[in-house]
Write an enzyme that holds these catalytic residues in place. Structure first.
Site, short mmCIF file in Angstrom:
data_model
loop_
_atom_site.label_atom_id
_atom_site.label_comp_id
_atom_site.label_asym_id
_atom_site.label_seq_id
_atom_site.Cartn_x
_atom_site.Cartn_y
_atom_site.Cartn_z
N ASP A 63 -86.31 -54.01 1.81
CA ASP A 63 -86.04 -54.33 3.02
C ASP A 63 -86.89 -55.71 3.57
OD1 ASP A 63 -83.98 -52.89 4.69
OD2 ASP A 63 -85.41 -51.20 4.39
N GLU A 120 -92.19 -53.34 5.75
CA GLU A 120 -90.91 -53.77 5.12
C GLU A 120 -90.32 -54.86 6.11
OE1 GLU A 120 -88.57 -50.48 4.36
OE2 GLU A 120 -89.05 -49.17 6.28
N HIS A 122 -78.30 -48.61 -0.71
CA HIS A 122 -78.95 -47.25 -1.19
C HIS A 122 -78.00 -46.60 -2.03
CE1 HIS A 122 -81.55 -47.89 2.40
NE2 HIS A 122 -82.17 -47.62 1.57
N CYS A 171 -93.30 -49.59 -2.88
CA CYS A 171 -92.26 -48.38 -3.35
C CYS A 171 -90.59 -49.11 -3.39
CB CYS A 171 -92.47 -47.27 -2.38
SG CYS A 171 -91.84 -47.70 -0.49
C1 PEP Z 1 -87.69 -50.65 0.84
O1 PEP Z 1 -87.02 -51.15 1.80
O2 PEP Z 1 -88.39 -51.31 -0.08
C2 PEP Z 1 -87.86 -49.06 0.52
C3 PEP Z 1 -88.55 -48.64 -0.20
O3 PEP Z 1 -87.07 -48.56 1.45
P1 PEP Z 1 -85.33 -48.23 1.51
O4 PEP Z 1 -84.88 -48.70 0.11
O5 PEP Z 1 -84.99 -46.61 1.45
O6 PEP Z 1 -84.84 -48.93 2.74
MG MG Z 2 -86.65 -49.88 3.67
#
Ligand code: PEP
Ligand code: MG
Length: 579
Positions: A463, A439, A192, A510
């Site tokens: 994920d 995910e 992140h 996303c």
């Molecule tokens: C993902 O896992 O692709 C996602 C968009 O969520 P995050 O990156 O916040 O875990």
């Molecule tokens: Mg995620």
């Protein structure tokens, strides 16, 4: 001499700046020049640290077991006396005032002066007293390091921060302080911290092992976030090259800006949705700048970070209402808190005590699991979302779904929240769509079931790749296994898209893959029409998609679903990306 370091480029862009080396868990005694105005506060900071160190020693002395040898207490008494001595009080304060420097540097200077004096003593016993002085000074430095975050932050402006690792919360702080870029010794491209760097437009490289051993604080660095390259003390020619590349990037951006108002439609007439991912309220500016269709992912968990208490319902409400108003009628997809793993909430903020360290936090109590486990954390957020829904269109997105029981439980909780609001006479939108993140591989395989219970799906490839390929997304040692083209990953994406089409509900993607120019056409070929990505990636992705024909790409995308050979994969990807 120029030194070159390689790592994983996680956020594109080139930066030049002085090195700001962070040594967390080690005390940083780097001298920093203060303004005259900052000096009194710095003197107070040192006095407070000495007082706290003394309080610690007094506490230790008071708790010495009665049967302990007597020299233990005299040893501590000596340290307490040292802390009271003008040598450690007045002299460092005088240094801060005369040299306008930070407390750490003043203490360090005094330590070196005392070491010289003790080093010349002939009496062996007295000479070894320097060990006690070092011990006491280290104690004060440790106390100082607990309070020096802001002081460091102020000096980050225009600098390239070099650290062992950084948390997402640090990344937000860095942006607030205007850093030019950052390099970490560990971390992966899907952490992140890396996602935030991309989203905030901070050039960044991770996984440069041991770089802090070689970089000298204050020396000039160049950072190439695309190629994962850091140069320390670059030559004039190298600096000129960086400047040329910065200019080229500005020109490219100017060209891309021409697409801001263009509708996204492929050459064969397929209309596409290009949404943005946001993490913090300020990201809305970037969403507006690129004219995204809406927000496909609002990572609300960032509201919980950098603090020792949970946000109240009213705090949630104020932020959401502001974001919704700023979007002026465009859809906001608000993901409920996806806390845990690398977005760990402060233990002090938790309402139910948690076991201190999960062995495998990515597979632990995170996302929807944590929210359902601790509804005191979840309900205020849900209430705030519904209350804010009168301000504009929103959708609720549930993170980390694994089984349909979680959907049942959450929908029940949502209904209870709605019922309470009705009873309280509070207005809200009765028809907010509720969707789920796909995910976890289990959820992708069972996507049909989720599609039958939810209003929309959103594929989280960050994920999904982590769990499918069993690679920790923040571990640079397994970064080489990160492979969005792996047929298992592509098949899970395809399964989810098809489940949405069959159930006649929207499916978006996303994860970071949606904004990666190497993969957007492939995703189009797999049937995706709704993309959500960091705002900074949107225009380049748009250009790729505008120049695409799905009918041409489709067969290569289908072939990729079955291909395991790395060379064949790249050949097919080239065909997909060729015009
Ligand atoms: C993902 O896992 O692709 C996602 C968009 O969520 P995050 O990156 O916040 O875990
Ligand atoms: Mg995620």
């Amino acid at each position: 001499m120029t030194l070159m370091f390689n790592g994983i480029g996680v956020s594109r862009g080139v930066a030049v700046g002085e090195a700001h080396v962070l040594h967390r868990y080690q005390v940083d005694v780097t001298a920093r020049k203060l303004t005259k105005k900052q000096v009194p506060a710095e003197c107070r900071r040192l006095r407070r640290a000495i007082k706290d160190a003394k309080a610690q020693l007094l506490n230790t002395r008071d708790n010495i077991p009665k049967d302990a040898p007597s020299d233990i207490s005299s040893f501590i008494e000596t340290h307490i006396l040292m802390l009271d001595d003008s040598v450690l009080n007045d002299t460092p304060i005088d240094i801060i005032k005369s040299e306008q420097c930070n407390a750490e540097a003043a203490l360090q200077q005094q330590r070196e002066a005392l070491a010289k004096v003790f080093g010349t003593m002939e009496d062996h016993y007295l000479a070894t007293r320097i060990d006690d002085i070092n011990h006491v000074i280290d104690m004060v430095l440790r106390e100082l390091s607990d309070t020096n975050e802001n002081l460091i932050g102020e000096n980050w402006k225009g600098q390239i921060v070099i650290a062992d690792d950084l948390t997402p919360a640090d990344t937000i702080d860095m942006q607030n302080h205007g850093v030019a870029g950052f390099v970490t010794e560990t971390g992966g491209q899907l952490s992140h911290t890396a996602i935030l760097a991309r989203s905030l437009g901070i050039p960044a490289i991770v996984g440069v092992h041991n770089i802090r051993q070689y970089v000298v604080p204050g020396e000039t660095l160049t950072l190439d976030g695309r190629n994962g390259l850091v140069l320390a003390e670059p030559t004039e020619a190298m600096l000129n090259d960086v400047k040329k590349r910065q200019k080229a990037a500005r020109l490219k951006q100017r060209e891309l800006n021409k697409l801001i108002d263009t509708e996204t439609e492929t050459l064969d007439g397929i209309k596409l949705q290009l949404n943005a991912n946001i993490e913090i309220e300020e990201d809305i500016k970037a969403v507006k700048r690129v004219n995204a269709d809406g927000v496909g992912l609002y990572r609300t968990e960032f509201l919980y970070l950098n603090r020792n208490s949970l946000p109240t319902e009213q705090e949630h409400y104020k932020v959401y209402a502001k974001v919704i108003r700023a979007l002026k009628g465009s859809m906001l997809t608000l993901r409920t808190a996806d806390l845990g793993s690398d977005k760990e909430i402060s233990a002090r903020a938790m309402t139910t005590p948690r076991s201190p360290l999960a062995h495998n936090p990515a597979m632990g109590l995170r996302g929807i699991r944590l929210c359902l486990n601790d509804t005191q954390l979840f309900i205020p957020q849900l209430r705030a979302i519904f209350r804010a829904s009168t301000k504009g269109p929103i959708r609720i997105l549930l993170p980390m779904l694994t089984n349909t029981a979680e959907v049942h439980q959450t929908l029940t909780l949502i209904n209870a929240v709605k019922e309470d609001l009705r009873k309280e006479g509070i207005d809200f939108d009765e028809n907010i769509p509720v969707g789920g993140m796909i995910e976890v591989p289990a959820a992708a395989i069972a996507a049909n079931h989720f599609a039958s219970m939810l209003d929309f799906l959103s594929i989280g490839t960050n994920d999904l790749i982590q769990y499918t390929l069993a690679i920790d997304r923040i571990d640079d040692q397994v970064n080489y296994l990160y492979d969005p083209l792996h047929p298992a990953v592509l098949q899970l994406i395809k399964l989810t898209i098809d489940a949405g089409i069959k159930a006649k509900i929207p499916v978006s993607l996303c994860g970071e893959m949606a904004g990666d120019p190497r993969y957007v056409r492939l995703l189009l070929g797999l049937g995706l029409t709704d993309f959500s990505m960091p705002p900074n990636s949107l225009l380049e992705a748009k250009r790729c998609l505008l120049e695409s024909k799905r009918s041409r790409i489709r067969k290569h995308a289908m072939a990729l679903l079955e291909t395991t050979d790395a060379h064949d994969q790249l050949v097919l990807l080239d065909r997909i990306n060729g015009n």
